[in-house]
Design a protein around this motif. Structure first.
Motif, PDB file in Angstrom:
ATOM      1  N   THR A 212       0.837  -1.194   0.000  1.00  0.00           N
ATOM      2  CA  THR A 212       0.000   0.000   0.000  1.00  0.00           C
ATOM      3  C   THR A 212       0.877   1.251   0.000  1.00  0.00           C
ATOM      4  OG1 THR A 212      -1.622  -1.216   1.315  1.00  0.00           O
ATOM      5  CG2 THR A 212      -1.937   1.150   1.123  1.00  0.00           C
ATOM      6  N   VAL A 213       0.541   2.200  -0.867  1.00  0.00           N
ATOM      7  CA  VAL A 213       1.327   3.420  -1.044  1.00  0.00           C
ATOM      8  C   VAL A 213       0.480   4.629  -0.653  1.00  0.00           C
ATOM      9  CG1 VAL A 213       2.788   4.721  -2.638  1.00  0.00           C
ATOM     10  CG2 VAL A 213       2.416   2.276  -3.005  1.00  0.00           C
ATOM     11  N   PHE A 214       1.112   5.579   0.038  1.00  0.00           N
ATOM     12  CA  PHE A 214       0.407   6.761   0.509  1.00  0.00           C
ATOM     13  C   PHE A 214       1.097   8.032   0.032  1.00  0.00           C
ATOM     14  CE2 PHE A 214      -0.187   3.357   3.567  1.00  0.00           C
ATOM     15  CZ  PHE A 214      -1.558   3.365   3.783  1.00  0.00           C
ATOM     16  N   LEU A 215       0.291   9.055  -0.246  1.00  0.00           N
ATOM     17  CA  LEU A 215       0.794  10.394  -0.545  1.00  0.00           C
ATOM     18  C   LEU A 215       0.358  11.309   0.587  1.00  0.00           C
ATOM     19  CD1 LEU A 215       2.046  12.572  -2.404  1.00  0.00           C
ATOM     20  CD2 LEU A 215      -0.210  12.778  -3.505  1.00  0.00           C
ATOM     21  N   THR A 216       1.328  11.951   1.230  1.00  0.00           N
ATOM     22  CA  THR A 216       1.069  12.807   2.384  1.00  0.00           C
ATOM     23  C   THR A 216       1.619  14.198   2.116  1.00  0.00           C
ATOM     24  OG1 THR A 216       1.283  10.901   3.858  1.00  0.00           O
ATOM     25  CG2 THR A 216       1.427  13.072   4.865  1.00  0.00           C
ATOM     26  N   GLN A 217       0.893  15.219   2.542  1.00  0.00           N
ATOM     27  CA  GLN A 217       1.340  16.596   2.359  1.00  0.00           C
ATOM     28  C   GLN A 217       1.314  17.332   3.689  1.00  0.00           C
ATOM     29  OE1 GLN A 217      -0.735  18.781  -0.669  1.00  0.00           O
ATOM     30  NE2 GLN A 217       0.514  20.609  -0.464  1.00  0.00           N
ATOM     31  N   ARG A 218       2.278  18.228   3.862  1.00  0.00           N
ATOM     32  CA  ARG A 218       2.309  19.044   5.077  1.00  0.00           C
ATOM     33  C   ARG A 218       1.211  20.100   5.022  1.00  0.00           C
ATOM     34  NH1 ARG A 218       7.166  22.933   7.569  1.00  0.00           N
ATOM     35  NH2 ARG A 218       6.001  23.455   9.472  1.00  0.00           N
ATOM     36  N   SER A 219       0.628  20.370   6.181  1.00  0.00           N
ATOM     37  CA  SER A 219      -0.363  21.426   6.336  1.00  0.00           C
ATOM     38  C   SER A 219      -0.106  22.109   7.668  1.00  0.00           C
ATOM     39  CB  SER A 219      -1.788  20.850   6.299  1.00  0.00           C
ATOM     40  OG  SER A 219      -2.755  21.869   6.532  1.00  0.00           O
ATOM     41  N   GLY A 220       0.801  23.085   7.683  1.00  0.00           N
ATOM     42  CA  GLY A 220       1.156  23.768   8.914  1.00  0.00           C
ATOM     43  C   GLY A 220       1.842  22.834   9.885  1.00  0.00           C
TER      44      GLY A 220
ATOM     45  N   SER B 127      -0.017  17.004   9.028  1.00  0.00           N
ATOM     46  CA  SER B 127       0.112  16.395   7.707  1.00  0.00           C
ATOM     47  C   SER B 127      -1.243  15.815   7.334  1.00  0.00           C
ATOM     48  CB  SER B 127       1.175  15.285   7.708  1.00  0.00           C
ATOM     49  OG  SER B 127       0.776  14.220   8.546  1.00  0.00           O
ATOM     50  N   VAL B 128      -1.517  15.760   6.032  1.00  0.00           N
ATOM     51  CA  VAL B 128      -2.794  15.268   5.522  1.00  0.00           C
ATOM     52  C   VAL B 128      -2.534  14.201   4.468  1.00  0.00           C
ATOM     53  CG1 VAL B 128      -4.967  15.876   4.407  1.00  0.00           C
ATOM     54  CG2 VAL B 128      -3.852  17.519   5.910  1.00  0.00           C
ATOM     55  N   CYS B 129      -3.247  13.087   4.553  1.00  0.00           N
ATOM     56  CA  CYS B 129      -3.138  12.045   3.535  1.00  0.00           C
ATOM     57  C   CYS B 129      -3.966  12.464   2.319  1.00  0.00           C
ATOM     58  CB  CYS B 129      -3.643  10.713   4.094  1.00  0.00           C
ATOM     59  SG  CYS B 129      -3.616   9.366   2.880  1.00  0.00           S
ATOM     60  N   LEU B 130      -3.290  12.636   1.181  1.00  0.00           N
ATOM     61  CA  LEU B 130      -3.970  13.078  -0.036  1.00  0.00           C
ATOM     62  C   LEU B 130      -4.448  11.923  -0.907  1.00  0.00           C
ATOM     63  CD1 LEU B 130      -1.764  16.040  -1.337  1.00  0.00           C
ATOM     64  CD2 LEU B 130      -3.723  16.118   0.209  1.00  0.00           C
ATOM     65  N   ASP B 131      -3.717  10.800  -0.869  1.00  0.00           N
ATOM     66  CA  ASP B 131      -4.075   9.702  -1.770  1.00  0.00           C
ATOM     67  C   ASP B 131      -3.502   8.395  -1.240  1.00  0.00           C
ATOM     68  OD1 ASP B 131      -5.265   8.500  -3.902  1.00  0.00           O
ATOM     69  OD2 ASP B 131      -3.964   9.383  -5.435  1.00  0.00           O
ATOM     70  N   ARG B 132      -4.048   7.286  -1.773  1.00  0.00           N
ATOM     71  CA  ARG B 132      -3.616   5.951  -1.371  1.00  0.00           C
ATOM     72  C   ARG B 132      -3.819   4.996  -2.530  1.00  0.00           C
ATOM     73  NH1 ARG B 132      -7.034   3.375   3.371  1.00  0.00           N
ATOM     74  NH2 ARG B 132      -8.439   2.825   1.670  1.00  0.00           N
ATOM     75  N   ARG B 133      -2.847   4.106  -2.739  1.00  0.00           N
ATOM     76  CA  ARG B 133      -2.960   3.094  -3.780  1.00  0.00           C
ATOM     77  C   ARG B 133      -2.661   1.721  -3.182  1.00  0.00           C
ATOM     78  NH1 ARG B 133      -5.344   6.268  -5.718  1.00  0.00           N
ATOM     79  NH2 ARG B 133      -5.207   7.358  -7.713  1.00  0.00           N
ATOM     80  N   GLU B 134      -3.418   0.724  -3.574  1.00  0.00           N
ATOM     81  CA  GLU B 134      -3.269  -0.621  -3.034  1.00  0.00           C
ATOM     82  C   GLU B 134      -2.468  -1.498  -3.987  1.00  0.00           C
ATOM     83  OE1 GLU B 134      -7.054  -2.291  -2.115  1.00  0.00           O
ATOM     84  OE2 GLU B 134      -7.873  -0.347  -1.488  1.00  0.00           O
TER      85      GLU B 134
END
Length: 298
Positions: free
Chosen positions: A143-151, A154-161
């Protein structure tokens, strides 16, 4: 009608609604800016009211899956309950938040969704990273995750299985947590300057125990990640799960996002972790070049 066409139709409709939502938000801010209140002998300005409202929205977002009670929000923000209650009533009137009639817990409202749809075309990191996440999921099977900083978060933007039958869904899309909680988030934190790391950890120290962490433990994990050149940790609260993360940097060289892979520990030996980290690094550099190319074209 295909799913894609149906979604585009919904997006167009919601984008139009989002313009109305933005105007509504401006109206809400203007209303709150006009108001002042006396609290603990100090005059609260309109700007401070806005800052408090945004803090409240971030706290609701951080626990949006389970919802937040009035008492929870007052405790986490450090605001008095009457103040939080007044702000929630104002935000609910504008559909920025909503209260479940049965549990009385607060969640983000429909207006937040509409605003997000309106803003999405200007912040298309998820779209840019989609092919890379798919390639990584296919190559690793995990499983792959895309995370972005927010102040400070951090927020998870996307996920792929991947194809491996045992899934490790350590993050839900949209989940917000303190920066450093989660492996992609740790990768971002570890790539910041020393002063910034100390500032972020100190600011989040009161929130870390909720995730099984403390400031000293997190700082030790940062040091380990810096030594390795990538983040690797056994996921807190999930026995037998290990993740590896690599940062994404913007045109200024600042770490602002990360890609991570999560799987069961038996599949992520130290040797394989290094191999996965190299794969993530290659994909990350490719994404960074694409981001830089897009910035130049604009």
């Amino acid at each position: 009608m295909s799913f894609t066409l149906a979604w585009r139709g919904l997006f167009c409709q919601k984008r139009s609604d989002g313009i109305i939502a933005l105007r509504s938000l401006y109206g809400l801010i203007e209303t709150m800016s006009r108001k002042t209140e006396i609290e603990n002998g100090n005059r609260l300005t309109g700007t401070q009211s806005i800052e408090r409202a945004l803090t409240l929205l971030r706290e609701i977002a951080a626990h949006n899956r389970s919802g937040s009670r009035l008492l929870d929000l007052a405790t986490r923000t450090g605001l008095q309950r009457p103040t939080v209650h007044r702000m929630l009533k104002c935000l609910a009137t504008e559909s920025m938040v909503q209260q479940d009639p049965d549990t009385h817990r607060y969640f983000l409202g429909s207006m937040m969704f509409e605003l997000g749809l309106t803003a999405a075309p200007r912040f298309n990191l998820r779209e840019i990273c989609h092919p890379a996440l798919s390639r990584i999921a296919e190559a690793t099977g995990d499983t792959v995750f895309l995370t972005q900083r927010s102040g400070l978060d951090s927020v998870c933007l996307d996920r792929r299985e991947g194809t491996f039958p045992i899934k490790t869904f350590t993050l839900e899309i949209g989940m917000r947590r303190p920066l450093g909680v989660g492996t992609g988030s740790l990768a971002i934190l570890s790539a910041l300057g020393e002063e910034e790391i100390q500032r972020v950890v100190a600011a989040n120290s009161g929130r870390l125990p909720e995730y099984g962490l403390s400031a000293p433990i997190l700082l030790a994990q940062v040091k380990k990640s810096q030594k390795l050149g990538y983040a690797m940790r056994d996921v807190s609260g999930l026995a037998g799960v290990r993740s590896v993360g690599q940062t994404l940097r913007n045109q200024s060289g600042m770490a602002f996002a990360a890609i991570s892979v999560s799987t069961i520990s038996s599949r992520m030996s130290d040797k394989r972790a290094g191999e996965v980290a190299q794969l993530l690094k290659g994909e990350s550099r490719q994404i960074e070049r694409q981001l830089a190319s897009g910035a130049e074209q604009r």
